[in-house]
Scaffold this motif. Sequence first.
Motif, PDB file in Angstrom:
ATOM      1  N   GLU A 118      17.534  46.319  80.274  1.00 16.66           N
ATOM      2  CA  GLU A 118      17.315  46.573  78.854  1.00 16.66           C
ATOM      3  C   GLU A 118      16.245  45.629  78.322  1.00 16.66           C
ATOM      4  O   GLU A 118      16.096  44.522  78.788  1.00 16.66           O
ATOM      5  CB  GLU A 118      18.583  46.370  78.045  1.00 16.66           C
ATOM      6  N   GLN A 119      15.585  46.095  77.302  1.00 14.13           N
ATOM      7  CA  GLN A 119      14.525  45.247  76.801  1.00 14.13           C
ATOM      8  C   GLN A 119      14.998  44.269  75.735  1.00 14.13           C
ATOM      9  O   GLN A 119      14.337  43.311  75.426  1.00 14.13           O
ATOM     10  CB  GLN A 119      13.406  46.116  76.219  1.00 14.13           C
ATOM     11  N   CYS A 120      16.113  44.578  75.162  1.00 17.21           N
ATOM     12  CA  CYS A 120      16.598  43.684  74.136  1.00 17.21           C
ATOM     13  C   CYS A 120      17.370  42.567  74.820  1.00 17.21           C
ATOM     14  O   CYS A 120      18.071  42.792  75.792  1.00 17.21           O
ATOM     15  CB  CYS A 120      17.478  44.478  73.190  1.00 17.21           C
ATOM     16  N   SER A 121      17.179  41.373  74.338  1.00 25.20           N
ATOM     17  CA  SER A 121      17.630  40.224  75.118  1.00 25.20           C
ATOM     18  C   SER A 121      19.060  39.789  74.871  1.00 25.20           C
ATOM     19  O   SER A 121      19.413  38.690  75.208  1.00 25.20           O
ATOM     20  CB  SER A 121      16.739  39.034  74.833  1.00 25.20           C
ATOM     21  N   PHE A 122      19.838  40.623  74.246  1.00 28.29           N
ATOM     22  CA  PHE A 122      21.202  40.169  73.986  1.00 28.29           C
ATOM     23  C   PHE A 122      22.193  41.158  74.556  1.00 28.29           C
ATOM     24  O   PHE A 122      22.124  42.340  74.312  1.00 28.29           O
ATOM     25  CB  PHE A 122      21.428  40.020  72.487  1.00 28.29           C
ATOM     26  N   VAL A 123      23.080  40.641  75.317  1.00 31.85           N
ATOM     27  CA  VAL A 123      24.114  41.494  75.885  1.00 31.85           C
ATOM     28  C   VAL A 123      25.453  40.915  75.478  1.00 31.85           C
ATOM     29  O   VAL A 123      25.679  39.718  75.622  1.00 31.85           O
ATOM     30  CB  VAL A 123      24.036  41.505  77.422  1.00 31.85           C
ATOM     31  N   GLU A 124      26.308  41.750  74.970  1.00 31.65           N
ATOM     32  CA  GLU A 124      27.614  41.212  74.627  1.00 31.65           C
ATOM     33  C   GLU A 124      28.547  41.365  75.809  1.00 31.65           C
ATOM     34  O   GLU A 124      28.647  42.413  76.413  1.00 31.65           O
ATOM     35  CB  GLU A 124      28.167  41.928  73.391  1.00 31.65           C
ATOM     36  N   ASN A 176      22.935  31.410  66.996  1.00 27.29           N
ATOM     37  CA  ASN A 176      21.735  32.127  66.584  1.00 27.29           C
ATOM     38  C   ASN A 176      20.944  32.533  67.824  1.00 27.29           C
ATOM     39  O   ASN A 176      20.412  31.694  68.550  1.00 27.29           O
ATOM     40  CB  ASN A 176      20.895  31.214  65.694  1.00 27.29           C
ATOM     41  N   GLU A 177      20.850  33.831  68.044  1.00 25.15           N
ATOM     42  CA  GLU A 177      20.239  34.314  69.280  1.00 25.15           C
ATOM     43  C   GLU A 177      18.784  33.907  69.415  1.00 25.15           C
ATOM     44  O   GLU A 177      18.313  33.543  70.493  1.00 25.15           O
ATOM     45  CB  GLU A 177      20.325  35.847  69.336  1.00 25.15           C
ATOM     46  N   LEU A 178      18.087  33.989  68.297  1.00 21.06           N
ATOM     47  CA  LEU A 178      16.656  33.700  68.377  1.00 21.06           C
ATOM     48  C   LEU A 178      16.412  32.232  68.695  1.00 21.06           C
ATOM     49  O   LEU A 178      15.493  31.883  69.433  1.00 21.06           O
ATOM     50  CB  LEU A 178      15.984  34.077  67.060  1.00 21.06           C
ATOM     51  N   ALA A 179      17.270  31.389  68.153  1.00 25.97           N
ATOM     52  CA  ALA A 179      17.132  29.969  68.448  1.00 25.97           C
ATOM     53  C   ALA A 179      17.345  29.715  69.925  1.00 25.97           C
ATOM     54  O   ALA A 179      16.679  28.872  70.535  1.00 25.97           O
ATOM     55  CB  ALA A 179      18.121  29.167  67.618  1.00 25.97           C
ATOM     56  N   LEU A 209      16.683  31.768  72.297  1.00 28.20           N
ATOM     57  CA  LEU A 209      15.461  32.192  72.997  1.00 28.20           C
ATOM     58  C   LEU A 209      14.418  31.089  72.933  1.00 28.20           C
ATOM     59  O   LEU A 209      13.740  30.801  73.908  1.00 28.20           O
ATOM     60  CB  LEU A 209      14.922  33.477  72.366  1.00 28.20           C
ATOM     61  N   GLU A 210      14.323  30.487  71.769  1.00 32.75           N
ATOM     62  CA  GLU A 210      13.356  29.396  71.644  1.00 32.75           C
ATOM     63  C   GLU A 210      13.740  28.234  72.543  1.00 32.75           C
ATOM     64  O   GLU A 210      12.886  27.584  73.151  1.00 32.75           O
ATOM     65  CB  GLU A 210      13.276  28.926  70.180  1.00 32.75           C
ATOM     66  N   LYS A 245      28.162  36.117  73.966  1.00 30.80           N
ATOM     67  CA  LYS A 245      26.907  36.827  74.009  1.00 30.80           C
ATOM     68  C   LYS A 245      26.090  36.189  75.114  1.00 30.80           C
ATOM     69  O   LYS A 245      26.099  34.975  75.265  1.00 30.80           O
ATOM     70  CB  LYS A 245      26.171  36.652  72.689  1.00 30.80           C
TER      71      LYS A 245
END
Lengths: 124, 909
Positions: free
Chosen positions: A27-33, A58-61, A63-64, A38
């Motif tokens: 999948e291209q979206c980076s979050f899988v539950e 925070n998912e984006l954090a 990723l950072e 997560k």
Amino acid sequence: MVNKQGQTRLAQYYEYLNLEERRALEEQCSFVEHRNYKVVYRRYASLFFLVGVDNEENELAILEFIHLLVETMDRHFGNVCELDIMFHLEKAHFMLEEMVMNGCLVETSKSSILSPIQLMEKAS
Amino acid sequence: MAGGGPSLMDSLFQRSLDDLIKGLRLSSPDNKLNFISKSLDEIRREIKSTDPQTKSTALQKLTYLHSLHAVDMSFAAFHSVELSSSAVHSHKRVAFLSAALSFNPSTTDVILLLTHQLRKDLSSPNHHDVSLALSTISSICNPDLARDLTPELFTLLSSSKMFVKKKAIAAVLRVFEQYPDAVRVCFKRVVENLEGADMGVLSAVVGLFCELTVNEPRSYLPLAPEFYKILVDCRNNWVLIKVLKIFAKLAPLEPRLGKRVVEPICEHMGRTGAKSLAFECVRTIVTSLSEHESALKLAVEKMREFLLDDDPNLKYLGLQALAIVSENHMWAVLENKELVVKALSDVDVNIKLEALRLVMSMVSEDNVMEICRILMSHALKSDPEFCNEILEFILLTCSRNVYEVIIDFDWYVSFLGEMARIPHCQKGREIEAQLVDIGMRVKDVRLELVHVARDLVIDPALLGNPFIHGVLAAASWVSGEYVELSRNPFELMEALLQPRTSLLPPSVRAIYIQSSFKVLTFCIYSYLGLDGDVASEPLSDTELDNDNVVITHRQTSSPSSSKHNLTQESIMSLLNLVETNLGPLAGSDEVEVQERASNVLGLIKLMKPRIIGGLNQSEEELKASESIKLIYDAFSEELAPVSLNSQERVPIPDGLVLKENLNELEAICGDFKLPLSTSFSLVKTRMFEKDATSISECQSKEESEPSNESTSLLSEHRKRHGLYYLASESKESLSNDYPPAHDSKDKAIDEAEDLVKLTEQSLVFKKKSNPLKPRPVVLRLDDGENSNFVSKKLEVKEDLISGAVQEVLLGTEASTSSSRSKLLKKSSTGVPELKDDTGNNDISEVSLVGSGRKKHSKERKHRSSGKEKEEHNNKDKQKSDRRHSKHKSRQRADSALAAQSPVIPDFLL
């Protein structure tokens, strides 16, 4: 940020080396539950960096954070690749140890993260 | 030097970690396990060496194998401890790393041996040693370790080296969890760090509070001003995100706090370029500050930006945030409707699913048709997996609360039919259940339902798809059950008997045959003119009346039904058709199929002479027509849904013991259970006309009626097993619309009456109604109890922490003693005692009262009353022997006293 549970068994979160077990990552979206967690992941060439977090995070954090880790390793190893991590697993551990303590992010500056490791290398 | 020889050999020829890794990479997958176990043997030998270098390398290799190849390394635990005392830093590192990765805090018993070494390292002048020890503690800490090392940690919390300080803060979280009393010692110093300037320290301390607030936010309300300061002043995104999370927990507890923080949060949201921070702002607003309308509007705008972004991550998060808002603010979703629908066709599965969830949340009575139509077109385009996902959502949403959102049932049943025809459809089971369910619940839709069912049954192509055999079962049942509404029973019969039915599994096939039985009965019944020409039959008066009622009723519902052109010829060809098709099945080795086929054949055998004989009625023929009437009437008895809790509504009669002999009961009940769950129609096949038709008759009268064979059987059974029957006098007091669920065959007579009543009443509704009562009370109670139980268990620890925190922050000395004593007893004490004392209630009260202009910490001191002081001192004396190490650090009685000091400082007002 590594979850408390993840912290006690850190090794689980280091399995980015054997990729074959990792499924469902197309999948291209980076979050899988997954169950109560997560899984936030990011792909660098052939490597997947997976971080299991609780639902509060925070998912984006994250990723950072992954990116920061990769950049740090990149600076240390110089164009980091899978083999670098394989052969210097303990160093990767130390870097992470500098960045994250007990699930809390404590250091974000690359040079401060690396300074203890450089000291160690000089010593040996 | 006895061990010198092998040790030297080992160190000279020892394989390094690099060698091990290379070897692993070179060995083939089959050989890998072999290689690992060989290396493991080497390691076991090497690790016993007295040479620290050899030992360290062995441990390093073992750690590697442990973390990447899941090799058990518990045998080496002691060696880790041994090596950790090495003076060489790199050896120490290896030892502590292996400990952190492999020790299990609750079972590894050598951890205690580490205590001394860790203490030594924590006070070492070399800050690398200190930091190593700290990170080890945060991985392997258990209550004993936490207790023993608290003084050292306390010292480190005020270290002048930021490098050490931040790690000590992070590690202390773990210590708090393991040993809540440490809070009393360390908390003040941790709080002081909230005002520090160093980013690393701030990030650690905010992270710590973020973790703590998740579990018990109320205790941390007094710190709101400090957090607020960080929120306004700090420019570090990591820290800001954490602070936002803290406020998301605090704001719901204190409305004034929300008012205060909403402005800076919006400001951050507008200002920041970092998506992570922006998203956190959005999430904070939608979860905790959604009553602030202007902020919510801004947040929704931001979500829209996310949805429009190309980055799938942002899109996903935007949808998730929308889902949170949708619970209370549907307008936000409706505003972005077209974007959500667009996301349905995204390439990303997660995004599609999230969008689907949102779409379904929008469903209401007004738009259900439109939404279903859109989704259907998506389902047709999608891959099988997502297609079924869509179907599942539709089925679930539409059937929610007994079809709450459906108004036009005609549309819905034909929609279900359409759904079954989707090639990927795997939801046959659910569609099956709904078709039958609707058939029973909604009278008005039956005509349409029969048409839909006919279309399904008649299509030979569908029989080949095993996924929808369930749907076909339902369709065939519907067409048999409501055959009088069918336009053309002959055509139906052909469909039910078509050759391809051999593809069906026996259970479904049995339903097909049973349906054809019903159709056949109906045809013969109509042919014989029993429906219209009642007078020709020698029936008693009452029955006649009842009959008329039923028949006219049926005729009004479908005027066309009895107007088929039934000639002797056509009915004979029908009989022959059935006979040829079912004949072979009488020898089937599937019992259900065989039995039902035989039933049909038996009926034909009985009827043929009568039909051939025309209308010249002999004695025997009369009997035949009478029996067809009996059968027909039995079939026209209606089935209706039975409430799950109907059993519950039966009052327990005096003297009935429910709690005993359950095992015995099970053994007997086992025989009765099977029919209802596997097929639709068994229940009523034995019902008799007299009972079935009299809808209006009241119960008591019915009971006094002459009993026939099966009632006498029943009463005999009742006599023998009286224990398992409800006392008969109780029947009158139980409410009429809920007969006991699941009556089995031989009880049919009495229950038939109830069933009729139930049918009557549950079908009274017009378009949309809810015949079932809300969920069983008992179930809900059970659930509640369970969850309470679990959460209580979890709470215990948190309560200890927050109790201690409150003590430090508020000075509620009362809690000290209780939570302290609790710790000593630990597992044996219950939760409530503690809860009462931690002052949860006090805070909310107090916070509203507190309106002074001074800083809270000061105010506390002034409010203390002498009486409390005395009490407090007494307590302290009692405890002092245990606590001497902490006394220095603690704020003594003075500050800890006043239980009712104001909590929320002035800035909020």
